[in-house]
Design a protein around this motif. Structure first.
Motif, PDB file in Angstrom:
ATOM      1  N   ILE A  37       0.685  -1.407  -0.005  1.00 51.11           N
ATOM      2  CA  ILE A  37       0.192  -0.050   0.369  1.00 51.11           C
ATOM      3  C   ILE A  37       0.761   1.354  -0.145  1.00 51.11           C
ATOM      4  CG2 ILE A  37      -1.364   1.370   1.582  1.00 51.11           C
ATOM      5  CD1 ILE A  37      -2.683  -1.002   2.393  1.00 51.11           C
ATOM      6  N   GLY A  38       1.770   1.144   0.607  1.00 52.35           N
ATOM      7  CA  GLY A  38       2.674   1.941   0.833  1.00 52.35           C
ATOM      8  C   GLY A  38       3.540   2.119  -1.043  1.00 52.35           C
ATOM      9  N   GLY A  39       4.314   1.620  -1.384  1.00 50.00           N
ATOM     10  CA  GLY A  39       4.389   1.553  -1.971  1.00 50.00           C
ATOM     11  C   GLY A  39       3.598   2.299  -3.500  1.00 50.00           C
ATOM     12  N   MET A  40       2.041   1.843  -3.346  1.00 49.86           N
ATOM     13  CA  MET A  40       0.715   2.801  -4.332  1.00 49.86           C
ATOM     14  C   MET A  40       1.342   4.484  -4.128  1.00 49.86           C
ATOM     15  SD  MET A  40      -1.277   0.077  -4.434  1.00 49.86           S
ATOM     16  CE  MET A  40      -2.674   0.576  -5.409  1.00 49.86           C
ATOM     17  N   TYR A  41       1.364   4.790  -3.042  1.00 48.10           N
ATOM     18  CA  TYR A  41       0.804   5.693  -2.632  1.00 48.10           C
ATOM     19  C   TYR A  41       2.838   6.888  -2.506  1.00 48.10           C
ATOM     20  CZ  TYR A  41      -4.150   4.922  -1.547  1.00 48.10           C
ATOM     21  OH  TYR A  41      -5.073   4.236  -1.462  1.00 48.10           O
ATOM     22  N   TYR A  42       3.501   6.037  -2.807  1.00 45.38           N
ATOM     23  CA  TYR A  42       4.524   7.110  -2.687  1.00 45.38           C
ATOM     24  C   TYR A  42       5.153   7.436  -2.941  1.00 45.38           C
ATOM     25  CZ  TYR A  42       9.680   7.597  -1.415  1.00 45.38           C
ATOM     26  OH  TYR A  42      11.021   8.579  -1.397  1.00 45.38           O
ATOM     27  N   SER A  43       5.198   9.449  -4.256  1.00 42.99           N
ATOM     28  CA  SER A  43       5.874   9.777  -5.287  1.00 42.99           C
ATOM     29  C   SER A  43       6.908   9.387  -4.965  1.00 42.99           C
ATOM     30  CB  SER A  43       4.811  10.335  -5.520  1.00 42.99           C
ATOM     31  OG  SER A  43       3.666  10.967  -4.812  1.00 42.99           O
ATOM     32  N   LEU A  44       7.439   9.257  -6.410  1.00 43.52           N
ATOM     33  CA  LEU A  44       8.918   9.062  -7.293  1.00 43.52           C
ATOM     34  C   LEU A  44       9.005  10.670  -7.976  1.00 43.52           C
ATOM     35  CD1 LEU A  44       9.635   5.414  -7.947  1.00 43.52           C
ATOM     36  CD2 LEU A  44      10.158   6.578  -5.824  1.00 43.52           C
ATOM     37  N   PRO A  45      10.057  11.126  -7.463  1.00 45.69           N
ATOM     38  CA  PRO A  45      10.488  12.367  -8.682  1.00 45.69           C
ATOM     39  C   PRO A  45      10.650  12.213  -9.965  1.00 45.69           C
ATOM     40  CG  PRO A  45      12.731  11.473  -7.655  1.00 45.69           C
ATOM     41  CD  PRO A  45      11.535  10.044  -6.819  1.00 45.69           C
ATOM     42  N   TYR A  46       9.538  11.501 -10.335  1.00 43.91           N
ATOM     43  CA  TYR A  46       8.943  11.197 -12.393  1.00 43.91           C
ATOM     44  C   TYR A  46       8.241  10.926 -12.819  1.00 43.91           C
ATOM     45  CZ  TYR A  46      13.729   8.859 -12.310  1.00 43.91           C
ATOM     46  OH  TYR A  46      15.324   8.732 -11.986  1.00 43.91           O
ATOM     47  N   TYR A  47       7.805  11.392 -14.058  1.00 41.75           N
ATOM     48  CA  TYR A  47       6.530  11.574 -14.075  1.00 41.75           C
ATOM     49  C   TYR A  47       6.060   9.528 -15.638  1.00 41.75           C
ATOM     50  CZ  TYR A  47       4.337  15.407 -12.096  1.00 41.75           C
ATOM     51  OH  TYR A  47       3.101  16.307 -11.808  1.00 41.75           O
ATOM     52  N   PRO A 101      11.559  12.535 -15.787  1.00 38.52           N
ATOM     53  CA  PRO A 101      11.775  13.372 -14.745  1.00 38.52           C
ATOM     54  C   PRO A 101      11.140  14.900 -14.275  1.00 38.52           C
ATOM     55  CG  PRO A 101      14.148  13.564 -16.260  1.00 38.52           C
ATOM     56  CD  PRO A 101      13.155  12.817 -16.824  1.00 38.52           C
ATOM     57  N   LEU A 102      11.056  14.745 -13.225  1.00 38.99           N
ATOM     58  CA  LEU A 102       9.954  15.963 -12.396  1.00 38.99           C
ATOM     59  C   LEU A 102      10.554  17.288 -13.272  1.00 38.99           C
ATOM     60  CD1 LEU A 102       7.933  15.096 -10.157  1.00 38.99           C
ATOM     61  CD2 LEU A 102       9.406  16.605  -8.852  1.00 38.99           C
ATOM     62  N   GLU A 103      12.058  17.468 -13.351  1.00 42.59           N
ATOM     63  CA  GLU A 103      12.075  19.001 -13.821  1.00 42.59           C
ATOM     64  C   GLU A 103      11.962  18.582 -15.462  1.00 42.59           C
ATOM     65  OE1 GLU A 103      15.721  16.737 -13.535  1.00 42.59           O
ATOM     66  OE2 GLU A 103      14.211  17.253 -12.353  1.00 42.59           O
ATOM     67  N   ARG A 104      11.762  17.845 -15.923  1.00 40.92           N
ATOM     68  CA  ARG A 104      11.093  17.939 -17.106  1.00 40.92           C
ATOM     69  C   ARG A 104       9.642  18.112 -17.733  1.00 40.92           C
ATOM     70  NH1 ARG A 104      13.696  14.211 -21.181  1.00 40.92           N
ATOM     71  NH2 ARG A 104      12.029  15.208 -22.775  1.00 40.92           N
ATOM     72  N   ILE A 105       9.063  18.271 -16.917  1.00 40.92           N
ATOM     73  CA  ILE A 105       7.382  18.098 -16.891  1.00 40.92           C
ATOM     74  C   ILE A 105       6.792  19.259 -15.967  1.00 40.92           C
ATOM     75  CG2 ILE A 105       4.799  17.041 -16.148  1.00 40.92           C
ATOM     76  CD1 ILE A 105       6.873  15.910 -18.304  1.00 40.92           C
ATOM     77  N   LEU A 106       7.446  20.064 -14.825  1.00 43.66           N
ATOM     78  CA  LEU A 106       7.268  20.981 -13.952  1.00 43.66           C
ATOM     79  C   LEU A 106       8.075  22.153 -13.709  1.00 43.66           C
ATOM     80  CD1 LEU A 106       5.979  18.938 -10.846  1.00 43.66           C
ATOM     81  CD2 LEU A 106       3.907  19.286 -12.577  1.00 43.66           C
ATOM     82  N   TYR A 107       7.701  23.297 -14.600  1.00 39.57           N
ATOM     83  CA  TYR A 107       8.379  24.681 -14.301  1.00 39.57           C
ATOM     84  C   TYR A 107       8.813  24.399 -12.494  1.00 39.57           C
ATOM     85  CZ  TYR A 107       6.100  25.984 -18.191  1.00 39.57           C
ATOM     86  OH  TYR A 107       5.518  26.748 -19.728  1.00 39.57           O
ATOM     87  N   LYS A 108       9.566  25.121 -12.816  1.00 37.65           N
ATOM     88  CA  LYS A 108      10.326  25.474 -11.531  1.00 37.65           C
ATOM     89  C   LYS A 108       9.655  26.051 -10.134  1.00 37.65           C
ATOM     90  CE  LYS A 108      14.845  27.483  -9.570  1.00 37.65           C
ATOM     91  NZ  LYS A 108      15.509  28.307  -9.223  1.00 37.65           N
ATOM     92  N   LYS A 109       9.138  25.205  -9.080  1.00 42.36           N
ATOM     93  CA  LYS A 109       8.712  25.453  -7.694  1.00 42.36           C
ATOM     94  C   LYS A 109       6.146  25.889  -8.239  1.00 42.36           C
ATOM     95  CE  LYS A 109      11.844  28.769  -5.588  1.00 42.36           C
ATOM     96  NZ  LYS A 109      12.016  29.930  -5.373  1.00 42.36           N
ATOM     97  N   GLU A 110       6.874  24.883  -9.936  1.00 37.00           N
ATOM     98  CA  GLU A 110       5.401  24.599  -9.695  1.00 37.00           C
ATOM     99  C   GLU A 110       5.133  23.607  -9.081  1.00 37.00           C
ATOM    100  OE1 GLU A 110       3.059  24.895 -14.154  1.00 37.00           O
ATOM    101  OE2 GLU A 110       4.706  23.530 -14.046  1.00 37.00           O
ATOM    102  N   THR A 111       3.746  23.386  -8.731  1.00 37.90           N
ATOM    103  CA  THR A 111       3.091  22.754  -7.711  1.00 37.90           C
ATOM    104  C   THR A 111       1.928  21.376  -8.646  1.00 37.90           C
ATOM    105  OG1 THR A 111       1.157  23.661  -7.323  1.00 37.90           O
ATOM    106  CG2 THR A 111       2.331  24.004  -6.117  1.00 37.90           C
ATOM    107  N   GLN A 112       1.084  20.870  -8.900  1.00 39.77           N
ATOM    108  CA  GLN A 112       0.617  19.694  -9.656  1.00 39.77           C
ATOM    109  C   GLN A 112      -0.204  20.391 -10.564  1.00 39.77           C
ATOM    110  OE1 GLN A 112       1.673  15.960 -10.506  1.00 39.77           O
ATOM    111  NE2 GLN A 112       0.189  17.082 -11.711  1.00 39.77           N
ATOM    112  N   GLU A 113      -1.025  21.347  -9.326  1.00 36.94           N
ATOM    113  CA  GLU A 113      -2.632  22.097  -9.487  1.00 36.94           C
ATOM    114  C   GLU A 113      -1.704  23.269 -10.877  1.00 36.94           C
ATOM    115  OE1 GLU A 113      -1.268  21.257  -5.700  1.00 36.94           O
ATOM    116  OE2 GLU A 113      -2.336  19.872  -5.664  1.00 36.94           O
ATOM    117  N   GLU A 114      -0.954  23.857  -9.933  1.00 36.96           N
ATOM    118  CA  GLU A 114      -0.481  24.794 -11.125  1.00 36.96           C
ATOM    119  C   GLU A 114      -0.002  24.225 -12.913  1.00 36.96           C
ATOM    120  OE1 GLU A 114       1.060  28.044  -8.222  1.00 36.96           O
ATOM    121  OE2 GLU A 114       2.601  26.293  -8.532  1.00 36.96           O
TER     122      GLU A 114
END
Length: 346
Positions: A25-35, A89-102
């Protein structure tokens, strides 16, 4: 002694099962720094786009999508083992300091801009006039440490500043730039259909102290005015990659000749207001999705023939999956129309 041993074994067994379950269960909810991106769907555009009294087609234009989500341990491992799933990698998808909602808000506004460009290009190609009505700006990101943090949020639509309305976002920015640090400005905005106001004190930007502002990234909120009217229902589909296919479907409903010629035509690519078709991400996954949906033709951004173009990646994937689907290189909307006009009827 035997009874005690059995009881102890039972406790150890139950404890091990519980531990494994918790780890799972923990593995399902633990997010890695990737999309992770994987093949999505190919969706017919007829039910999504409706031009008033528009012409019908015999075939279909289809938009293609990828499924994109934050990786957990299991989706990461699955992507590593799957040929047509990609890790970013996270930085390829999100802008610097951008949240998931943004990020989600940005994708929806990119889709909105794509729809406007598609309508503009299609109506002008059909010889019909296009006008715009500026309505305000949308907030797509809030800069941490600036006055807007905790006050405004991604998705807010600002339509008045100090009681004034502006004809463009450039005028909005110009109005703020004439003010000095420490001055207060009142913003009137809409959030979830509720009108709100917020008074904020302007502050210099850390990276450019000569400029002052409240710390938001923004996009124009404008309405396109055309006749006949057109409706484009995209629900929660985000991003700009359906631009080319939107344009084709709208133009096809505006003109008597059916460009589909009875074929199932999928494709992808952004659309600029001058008709240029731009590259997108996930072309390999979109080829897989289109093939599964039974597409016979796929229109792919050619990028003027560069070595690593979407078109070349699409051809390679089509070859790998042994599809009979034809892959067609497209640089402009006119390229797509010219190809389809010469296509023999099915």
């Amino acid at each position: 002694m035997e009874g005690v041993t059995l009881a102890m074994r039972k406790k150890i067994y139950l404890g091990s099962v519980l531990l494994i379950a918790l780890l799972f269960i923990g593995g399902m909810y633990y997010s890695l720094p990737y999309y992770v991106s994987k093949p999505g769907m190919a969706k017919e555009l007829g039910p999504i786009i409706s031009v008033e009294d528009g012409y019908k087609d015999e075939g279909n234009f289809m938009l293609t999508t990828v499924r994109m989500g934050r990786a957990n341990i299991y989706s990461y491992l699955e992507a590593k083992l799957s040929k047509y799933e990609e890790l970013y990698p996270l930085e390829r998808i999100l802008y610097k300091k951008e949240t998931q909602e943004e990020y989600n808000a940005r994708q929806l506004h990119l889709m909105a801009g794509s729809k406007l460009n598609a309508i503009d290009v299609a109506y002008r190609k059909a010889g019909l006039p296009v006008q715009y009505k500026y309505k305000g700006i949308y907030v797509v990101q809030v800069v941490p440490g600036m006055p807007a943090e905790g006050k405004l949020q991604a998705g807010d639509r600002i339509f008045k500043v100090d009681g004034h309305q502006f004809p463009s976002s450039e005028k909005f920015i110009d109005y703020l730039s004439r003010k000095t640090a420490g001055e207060q400005v009142t913003f009137t905005y809409l959030r979830k259909n509720v009108t709100k106001t917020e008074t904020l004190r302007l502050q210099p930007f850390k990276e450019d102290p000569k400029r002052v502002g409240i710390g938001i990234s923004l996009v124009d909120d404008k309405e396109i005015i055309v006749n006949p009217k057109v409706k484009v229902k995209t629900d929660e589909i985000g991003g700009p990659s359906a631009g080319l296919m939107f344009t084709l479907e709208i133009y096809n409903q505006l003109t008597k000749e059916d460009l589909t010629k009875g074929y199932q035509i999928a494709g992808t690519g952004t659309i600029e207001v001058d008709g240029t078709v731009g590259p997108i991400g996930g072309i390999e996954q979109k080829i897989v999705a289109a093939d599964k949906a039974g597409a016979e033709i796929f229109l792919a951004p050619n990028e003027k023939g560069v070595k690593n173009s979407n078109y070349r990646a699409a051809v390679k994937t089509a070859r790998d999956i042994k599809t009979k689907m034809k892959i067609i290189p497209i640089d402009t909307f006119d390229d797509a129309v010219n190809y389809l006009e010469k296509l023999p009827k099915k």
